[in-house]
Scaffold this motif. Structure first.
Motif, PDB file in Angstrom:
ATOM      1  N   VAL A  92       0.913  -1.320  -0.013  1.00 31.42           N
ATOM      2  CA  VAL A  92       0.082   0.021   0.165  1.00 31.42           C
ATOM      3  C   VAL A  92       0.929   1.246   0.334  1.00 31.42           C
ATOM      4  O   VAL A  92       1.397   1.610   0.980  1.00 31.42           O
ATOM      5  CB  VAL A  92      -0.949  -0.031   1.195  1.00 31.42           C
ATOM      6  CG1 VAL A  92      -1.844   1.358   1.284  1.00 31.42           C
ATOM      7  CG2 VAL A  92      -1.596  -1.172   1.197  1.00 31.42           C
ATOM      8  N   PRO A  93       0.970   1.893  -1.066  1.00 31.26           N
ATOM      9  CA  PRO A  93       2.122   2.917  -1.122  1.00 31.26           C
ATOM     10  C   PRO A  93       1.179   4.302  -0.324  1.00 31.26           C
ATOM     11  O   PRO A  93      -0.024   4.312  -0.085  1.00 31.26           O
ATOM     12  CB  PRO A  93       1.669   3.540  -2.706  1.00 31.26           C
ATOM     13  CG  PRO A  93       1.460   2.318  -3.555  1.00 31.26           C
ATOM     14  CD  PRO A  93       0.518   1.541  -2.422  1.00 31.26           C
ATOM     15  N   GLU A  94       1.954   4.957   0.321  1.00 32.99           N
ATOM     16  CA  GLU A  94       1.548   5.872   1.769  1.00 32.99           C
ATOM     17  C   GLU A  94       0.935   7.294   0.920  1.00 32.99           C
ATOM     18  O   GLU A  94       0.133   7.970   1.507  1.00 32.99           O
ATOM     19  CB  GLU A  94       2.505   6.230   2.538  1.00 32.99           C
ATOM     20  CG  GLU A  94       3.833   6.798   1.964  1.00 32.99           C
ATOM     21  CD  GLU A  94       4.784   7.390   3.041  1.00 32.99           C
ATOM     22  OE1 GLU A  94       4.578   6.886   4.248  1.00 32.99           O
ATOM     23  OE2 GLU A  94       5.851   8.097   2.580  1.00 32.99           O
ATOM     24  N   LYS A  95       1.246   7.505  -0.415  1.00 28.76           N
ATOM     25  CA  LYS A  95       0.632   8.790  -0.876  1.00 28.76           C
ATOM     26  C   LYS A  95      -0.418   8.528  -2.079  1.00 28.76           C
ATOM     27  O   LYS A  95      -0.296   7.574  -2.487  1.00 28.76           O
ATOM     28  CB  LYS A  95       1.993   9.506  -1.423  1.00 28.76           C
ATOM     29  CG  LYS A  95       2.934   9.974  -0.445  1.00 28.76           C
ATOM     30  CD  LYS A  95       4.173  10.660  -0.999  1.00 28.76           C
ATOM     31  CE  LYS A  95       5.204  10.896  -0.277  1.00 28.76           C
ATOM     32  NZ  LYS A  95       6.367  11.659  -0.822  1.00 28.76           N
ATOM     33  N   GLY A  96      -1.132   9.608  -2.160  1.00 26.65           N
ATOM     34  CA  GLY A  96      -2.197   9.598  -3.245  1.00 26.65           C
ATOM     35  C   GLY A  96      -3.548   9.596  -2.821  1.00 26.65           C
ATOM     36  O   GLY A  96      -4.733   9.516  -3.624  1.00 26.65           O
ATOM     37  N   THR A  97      -3.989   9.955  -1.432  1.00 21.94           N
ATOM     38  CA  THR A  97      -5.215   9.934  -0.940  1.00 21.94           C
ATOM     39  C   THR A  97      -5.586  11.462  -0.740  1.00 21.94           C
ATOM     40  O   THR A  97      -4.422  12.116  -0.205  1.00 21.94           O
ATOM     41  CB  THR A  97      -5.320   9.222   0.264  1.00 21.94           C
ATOM     42  OG1 THR A  97      -6.769   9.298   0.888  1.00 21.94           O
ATOM     43  CG2 THR A  97      -4.569   9.228   1.105  1.00 21.94           C
ATOM     44  N   VAL A  98      -6.400  12.155  -1.157  1.00 23.53           N
ATOM     45  CA  VAL A  98      -7.235  13.386  -0.902  1.00 23.53           C
ATOM     46  C   VAL A  98      -7.871  13.287   0.399  1.00 23.53           C
ATOM     47  O   VAL A  98      -8.345  14.279   0.831  1.00 23.53           O
ATOM     48  CB  VAL A  98      -7.457  14.275  -1.943  1.00 23.53           C
ATOM     49  CG1 VAL A  98      -6.388  14.521  -2.976  1.00 23.53           C
ATOM     50  CG2 VAL A  98      -8.522  13.471  -2.821  1.00 23.53           C
ATOM     51  N   GLY A  99      -8.264  12.255   0.688  1.00 19.88           N
ATOM     52  CA  GLY A  99      -9.326  12.097   1.924  1.00 19.88           C
ATOM     53  C   GLY A  99     -10.745  12.701   1.596  1.00 19.88           C
ATOM     54  O   GLY A  99     -11.533  13.398   2.451  1.00 19.88           O
TER      55      GLY A  99
END
Length: 518
Positions: A140-147
């Motif tokens: 699971v890459p830690e970056k890429g969510t804007v919530g």
């Protein structure tokens, strides 16, 4: 409820605690469902199947997603639709979550699915639990969510591994192709049915799981910050007068009262006398500088901040954050916005701002320990100053970490960028709020590590005098792991050893029997 039996935590979707989630993350326990959960999950799935059979049009079941919500998908394409939403959403970048964090993420998603509002089948849910219990953990890459619609990208990567695609990790295999990792543990990849892809990727579980780690570590370091500050006060020959209960009864914030009580438990009293306190009993000092005298007020609000944030996160952990939500009892599936990450995002920005103050005030105490004009101790806490630099550069490290925290404490949740063709037109940026809160907490641990080592070093110059029994226990703990600084040496390894003690709560455990209220 979430209860412990035979190395299992029984999940019901309603009562998981932050402590239990951390235990699930570190592999202490496995997961089982309560019998009531199975009934709720089956009823929810039955409604999804009924809607499909009747040909009703419902978002996420037989429509496209986001801007494509009005596009109706043919019956024979519904499983492909669910696979597509996972494939198209697994677009994260950056380093992967550690196995512990991936395990927490998966456990929290299981807890939400166990609520019975997601429409997932019991078979699929049980397959996911089997993967968790075998520690088969997706990349699971830690970056890429804007919530916005929750943590779509991280949760899609979580689902991808369970589908036998991408990478997975297990203690047996390390990182390898997911299908081989599952096969090595005798597990079958999940095969998504209608609604199940969306059920796996909609929610705030990465924000929340990382936030839980941050708040639990913040809880532990905040307790120990009181102990470290008390030891520094002793070394600097401060007064205990500022911790008088009468002062704090007049401003009775819970955290402030709690910190003052801890200081009274640790410092000179009839119960625990201090030879060091006795040595300056008749000095002409009236009061100490703020970094010593105001610890209850400064540390106290951190405690209250942590308590507030923990309340928000516990509610979030046990909430249905899907869209749409399946109301089996009402026979309805309704679109809403429970996936929005604003609650945990705002709380975690607040946590970062609050807990940072422990490092900020700690750095000021380190300055007082190292500065001979303020401490009455050898410059930088070392003999043969000039030949040796002692804690000179260790203080610089603390200052650097505090300065970095000042940037990290800028709230991420005040930002928003419109995405998905203006369908997701307000977002929380909660993923970054969680990741930087964790980084702030780590820096706080490191700064307080330096203060603790500096205070113990300062104590060396006050010998043969002794401090109170509880603070001597702290000194003995540190000296069992790290020797005094007789001359300059490489200190980073010392920092790592003591930070580990703080993360594990060893300093707290050393003094807890002496605490008034804890």
């Amino acid at each position: 409820m979430a209860s412990l039996k035979h190395q299992y935590i029984y999940l019901d979707g309603d009562s998981l605690t932050t402590e239990q989630l951390v235990q699930l993350g570190n592999g202490t326990y496995k997961i089982k469902l309560t019998p009531e959960v199975e009934t709720k999950v089956n009823k929810s799935r039955d409604l999804v199947e009924k809607i499909i059979d009747e040909g009703q049009v419902v978002y996420g079941i037989n429509t496209g997603f986001g801007k494509f919500a009005r596009t109706v998908i043919p019956h024979d394409k519904l499983e492909e639709l669910q696979e597509n939403v996972v494939h198209s959403t697994a677009v994260g970048v950056g380093d992967p979550l550690t196995p512990e964090r991936s395990r927490m993420l998966l456990a929290l998603r299981i807890n939400v699915l166990a609520k019975g509002y997601s429409g997932i089948s019991l078979k699929t849910l049980n397959q996911i639990i089997q993967a968790f219990n075998a520690s088969c953990l997706s990349y699971v890459p830690e970056k890429g969510t804007v919530g916005a619609s929750g943590d779509l990208a991280p949760l899609a990567h979580l689902a991808l591994g369970l589908m036998g695609e991408g990478k997975m990790w297990s203690p047996k295999s390390g990182w390898a192709d997911a299908k081989y990792v599952l096969q090595a543990h005798g597990l079958q990849p999940i095969s998504l049915k209608a609604k199940e892809g969306l059920a796996l990727i909609n929610g705030t579980q990465m924000i929340t799981s990382l936030g839980v780690e941050a708040v639990e570590r913040a809880t532990m370091i905040s307790r120990q910050a009181d102990i470290i500050a008390a030891l520094t006060l002793e070394v600097l020959k401060g007064t205990t007068r500022g911790f008088d209960s009468g002062i704090h009864d007049l401003r009775p914030h819970p955290g402030q009262v709690e910190v003052a009580a801890r200081f009274r438990s640790l410092l000179h009293s009839d119960v625990h006398p201090s030879e060091i306190a006795g040595s300056h009993r008749f000095c002409d000092r009236v009061q100490d500088p703020y970094s010593l005298r105001c610890c209850p007020q400064v540390h106290g609000v951190v405690n209250d901040t942590i308590a507030f944030v923990k309340t928000i996160l516990v509610t979030e952990m046990n909430s249905a954050t899907d869209n749409p939500i399946v109301f089996a009892e009402r026979g309805e599936i309704i679109s809403g916005g429970n996936f929005h990450g604003e609650y945990p995002a705002k709380a975690l920005d607040y946590l970062a701002i609050g807990v940072h103050e422990l490092a900020s005030i700690s750095e000021r105490r380190i300055e007082r320990l190292c500065n001979p004009s303020l401490s009455e101790l050898p410059a930088f806490l070392v003999k043969d100053g000039g030949l040796n630099c002692g804690f000179m550069m260790a203080h610089c490290t603390a200052a650097a970490l505090v300065s970095e925290n000042k940037v990290l404490c800028h709230p991420s949740s005040v930002d928003s960028l419109s995405t998905s063709a203006a369908t997701e037109d307000h977002v929380s940026m909660g993923g970054w709020a969680a990741r930087k809160a964790l980084r702030v907490v780590e820096h706080v641990e490191q700064v307080l590590t330096i203060e603790l080592l500096a205070a113990c070093q300062g104590l060396e110059f006050l010998r043969p005098l002794h401090t109170t029994e509880p603070l001597e226990k702290v000194y003995q703990l540190i000296r069992s792991m790290v020797k005094p600084l007789v001359r300059d040496r490489f200190m980073t390894s010392d920092f790592e050893i003591v930070q580990k003690l703080l993360i594990e709560g060893k300093v707290w455990q050393a003094v807890q029997p002496y605490m008034e209220h804890d």
